[in-house]
Scaffold this motif. Structure first.
Motif, PDB file in Angstrom:
ATOM      1  N   PRO A 109      45.944 -11.196  14.869  1.00 58.42           N
ATOM      2  CA  PRO A 109      46.995 -11.365  13.862  1.00 58.42           C
ATOM      3  C   PRO A 109      46.875 -12.683  13.103  1.00 58.42           C
ATOM      4  O   PRO A 109      47.170 -12.739  11.905  1.00 58.42           O
ATOM      5  CB  PRO A 109      48.289 -11.313  14.694  1.00 58.42           C
ATOM      6  N   VAL A 110      46.418 -13.736  13.773  1.00 55.72           N
ATOM      7  CA  VAL A 110      46.286 -15.053  13.137  1.00 55.72           C
ATOM      8  C   VAL A 110      45.323 -14.991  11.952  1.00 55.72           C
ATOM      9  O   VAL A 110      45.569 -15.588  10.902  1.00 55.72           O
ATOM     10  CB  VAL A 110      45.807 -16.108  14.167  1.00 55.72           C
ATOM     11  N   VAL A 111      44.227 -14.257  12.103  1.00 56.14           N
ATOM     12  CA  VAL A 111      43.250 -14.146  11.018  1.00 56.14           C
ATOM     13  C   VAL A 111      43.875 -13.452   9.809  1.00 56.14           C
ATOM     14  O   VAL A 111      43.711 -13.889   8.661  1.00 56.14           O
ATOM     15  CB  VAL A 111      41.977 -13.405  11.491  1.00 56.14           C
ATOM     16  N   PHE A 112      44.622 -12.364  10.050  1.00 56.76           N
ATOM     17  CA  PHE A 112      45.306 -11.679   8.952  1.00 56.76           C
ATOM     18  C   PHE A 112      46.232 -12.646   8.209  1.00 56.76           C
ATOM     19  O   PHE A 112      46.258 -12.694   6.976  1.00 56.76           O
ATOM     20  CB  PHE A 112      46.122 -10.494   9.471  1.00 56.76           C
ATOM     21  N   VAL A 113      47.002 -13.407   8.965  1.00 59.51           N
ATOM     22  CA  VAL A 113      47.967 -14.337   8.362  1.00 59.51           C
ATOM     23  C   VAL A 113      47.245 -15.411   7.550  1.00 59.51           C
ATOM     24  O   VAL A 113      47.662 -15.742   6.426  1.00 59.51           O
ATOM     25  CB  VAL A 113      48.855 -14.974   9.456  1.00 59.51           C
ATOM     26  N   GLU A 114      46.160 -15.962   8.088  1.00 60.68           N
ATOM     27  CA  GLU A 114      45.431 -17.024   7.382  1.00 60.68           C
ATOM     28  C   GLU A 114      44.850 -16.515   6.059  1.00 60.68           C
ATOM     29  O   GLU A 114      44.897 -17.218   5.041  1.00 60.68           O
ATOM     30  CB  GLU A 114      44.322 -17.580   8.279  1.00 60.68           C
ATOM     31  N   VAL A 115      44.313 -15.291   6.069  1.00 58.40           N
ATOM     32  CA  VAL A 115      43.759 -14.731   4.828  1.00 58.40           C
ATOM     33  C   VAL A 115      44.884 -14.509   3.818  1.00 58.40           C
ATOM     34  O   VAL A 115      44.755 -14.840   2.635  1.00 58.40           O
ATOM     35  CB  VAL A 115      43.004 -13.412   5.116  1.00 58.40           C
ATOM     36  N   ALA A 116      46.008 -13.959   4.276  1.00 61.44           N
ATOM     37  CA  ALA A 116      47.140 -13.695   3.375  1.00 61.44           C
ATOM     38  C   ALA A 116      47.670 -14.988   2.761  1.00 61.44           C
ATOM     39  O   ALA A 116      47.961 -15.052   1.560  1.00 61.44           O
ATOM     40  CB  ALA A 116      48.253 -12.966   4.129  1.00 61.44           C
ATOM     41  N   GLN A 117      47.792 -16.035   3.580  1.00 60.30           N
ATOM     42  CA  GLN A 117      48.306 -17.311   3.071  1.00 60.30           C
ATOM     43  C   GLN A 117      47.353 -17.921   2.041  1.00 60.30           C
ATOM     44  O   GLN A 117      47.787 -18.480   1.029  1.00 60.30           O
ATOM     45  CB  GLN A 117      48.538 -18.271   4.234  1.00 60.30           C
ATOM     46  N   ALA A 118      46.051 -17.801   2.294  1.00 62.19           N
ATOM     47  CA  ALA A 118      45.066 -18.378   1.365  1.00 62.19           C
ATOM     48  C   ALA A 118      45.061 -17.649   0.025  1.00 62.19           C
ATOM     49  O   ALA A 118      44.703 -18.232  -1.002  1.00 62.19           O
ATOM     50  CB  ALA A 118      43.676 -18.341   1.998  1.00 62.19           C
ATOM     51  N   LEU A 119      45.488 -16.384   0.014  1.00 60.27           N
ATOM     52  CA  LEU A 119      45.533 -15.625  -1.245  1.00 60.27           C
ATOM     53  C   LEU A 119      46.535 -16.204  -2.233  1.00 60.27           C
ATOM     54  O   LEU A 119      46.466 -15.904  -3.427  1.00 60.27           O
ATOM     55  CB  LEU A 119      45.883 -14.152  -0.972  1.00 60.27           C
ATOM     56  N   ALA A 120      47.448 -17.017  -1.758  1.00 55.01           N
ATOM     57  CA  ALA A 120      48.395 -17.668  -2.670  1.00 55.01           C
ATOM     58  C   ALA A 120      47.688 -18.695  -3.556  1.00 55.01           C
ATOM     59  O   ALA A 120      48.203 -19.065  -4.616  1.00 55.01           O
ATOM     60  CB  ALA A 120      49.513 -18.336  -1.869  1.00 55.01           C
ATOM     61  N   ARG A 126      37.971 -14.632   2.407  1.00 53.56           N
ATOM     62  CA  ARG A 126      37.259 -13.900   3.458  1.00 53.56           C
ATOM     63  C   ARG A 126      37.084 -14.784   4.689  1.00 53.56           C
ATOM     64  O   ARG A 126      36.751 -15.965   4.554  1.00 53.56           O
ATOM     65  CB  ARG A 126      35.889 -13.495   2.925  1.00 53.56           C
ATOM     66  N   PRO A 127      37.273 -14.250   5.897  1.00 55.53           N
ATOM     67  CA  PRO A 127      36.934 -15.024   7.089  1.00 55.53           C
ATOM     68  C   PRO A 127      35.420 -15.175   7.198  1.00 55.53           C
ATOM     69  O   PRO A 127      34.669 -14.357   6.642  1.00 55.53           O
ATOM     70  CB  PRO A 127      37.464 -14.179   8.259  1.00 55.53           C
ATOM     71  N   CYS A 128      35.011 -16.194   7.924  1.00 54.83           N
ATOM     72  CA  CYS A 128      33.587 -16.439   8.114  1.00 54.83           C
ATOM     73  C   CYS A 128      33.386 -16.924   9.548  1.00 54.83           C
ATOM     74  O   CYS A 128      34.049 -17.861   9.991  1.00 54.83           O
ATOM     75  CB  CYS A 128      33.121 -17.495   7.118  1.00 54.83           C
TER      76      CYS A 128
END
Length: 196
Positions: A109-120, A126-128
């Motif tokens: 879930p943390v990865v999903f949240v980090e990607v969503a927050q960065a979209l702002a 993309r994760p790497c």
């Protein structure tokens, strides 16, 4: 609206079957549920909206989504591009999309949240892990029209080529594994049994 997660679950799992797997690999046993159940559980735990794209014959996936009131788009998909287009087209009110693959049940879930927050702050995220691009792939709402026009089996690879992508480093390399072969499931379940 915040971005949401599109889970692409409409593949044919041809590699899985060629390697001796039976049925739908997304229904195969993993930990205390199925491959798809774990993918869905992690996506939902992010508290982002979730929309699933699957095939009409994938009854177990539809049942799992129905029990949790997760919207589903049914499609006789000819490839990942078509699945993405269907999912994005069904959610035009979202502020962006995290395109995720249903056979990647280890993304946290943390990865999903980090990607969503960065979209702002970035139109493509993309994760790497270990210098390898991973999933989910985040697209801002600016990409709506292009995503809706995707076809074939290339997913969004062609769209990403040459674009400036913001990468988030993920230390958990294991999170980026997918399930392609029956042997991967057997190994994972044996590891879990040994650890319990």
């Amino acid at each position: 609206m915040k971005p949401g997660i599109i889970i692409a679950a409409a593949g044919r799992a041809e590699r899985y079957r060629k390697a001796g797997g039976t049925g739908n690999k997304l229904d195969a046993l993993l930990n205390d549920g199925s491959v798809f159940a774990q993918t869905l559980r992690h996506a939902r735990a992010s508290n982002l909206a979730v929309h699933v794209v699957t095939r009409p014959e994938n009854i177990q996936i539809q049942a799992l989504c129905g029990a949790q009131q997760i919207p589903v788009t049914l499609i006789e998909s000819s490839g990942l591009g078509e699945s993405i287009a269907a999912g994005v087209g069904a959610t035009p009110h979202w502020d962006g999309w995290l395109v995720h693959l249903a056979d990647m049940p280890f993304v946290t879930p943390v990865v999903f949240v980090e990607v969503a927050q960065a979209l702002a702050f970035h139109p493509l995220v993309r994760p790497c892990a270990n210098a390898q691009p991973g999933h989910p792939v985040g697209f801002s709402h600016d990409w709506f029209n292009k995503l809706c026009q995707l076809t074939g089996d290339n997913g969004a690879r062609e769209l990403l080529r040459g674009e400036n992508i913001h990468f988030i480093n993920v230390n958990d390399v294991e999170s980026q594994r997918d399930i392609d072969l029956p042997s991967q499931l057997t190994q994972q379940n044996e590891n879990n049994h040994a650890a319990s």
